[in-house]
Design an enzyme around this catalytic site. Structure first.
Site, short mmCIF file in Angstrom:
data_model
loop_
_atom_site.label_atom_id
_atom_site.label_comp_id
_atom_site.label_asym_id
_atom_site.label_seq_id
_atom_site.Cartn_x
_atom_site.Cartn_y
_atom_site.Cartn_z
N HIS A 181 0.86 -1.18 0.00
CA HIS A 181 0.00 0.00 0.00
C HIS A 181 0.89 1.22 0.00
CE1 HIS A 181 -3.50 -2.49 0.91
NE2 HIS A 181 -2.72 -3.12 1.76
N ALA A 182 0.35 2.34 -0.36
CA ALA A 182 1.02 3.63 -0.29
C ALA A 182 2.37 3.62 -1.01
CB ALA A 182 1.15 4.07 1.16
#
Length: 90
Positions: free
Chosen positions: A14-15
């Site tokens: 994620h991110a």
């Protein structure tokens, strides 16, 4: 070619780690797919939406599958991205 890798970044896929992963995947001349190691479902490693949609967390194993001229180099580079703690390369 195929490889199983454990996700090290605390944020999982994620991110920032996912962004770095997708950017790396797109830098190679290979068709690269990724998915959970225990699942047969694979998604394009070139798609940020698909990669983050896997909801892979820290410590989970993923399966990387690559086909093409740069397949081996791509798997090496992606394994490095997934094996590096977030901020470890900055």
């Amino acid at each position: 070619m195929e490889r199983i890798v454990t996700v090290v970044p605390e944020a999982g896929l994620h991110a920032r780690p996912a962004s770095r992963f997708v950017e790396t995947a797109n830098s190679f001349d290979a068709d690269i797919q990724v998915g959970r190691a225990e699942d047969d479902t694979l998604v394009s490693a070139a798609s940020m939406l698909a990669v983050t949609g896997l909801n892979v967390s820290h410590g989970e194993d993923v399966r990387l599958v690559a086909d093409g001229d740069d397949a081996d180099a791509a798997l090496d580079a992606l394994e490095e991205v997934l094996s590096t703690p977030e901020g470890g390369d900055e």
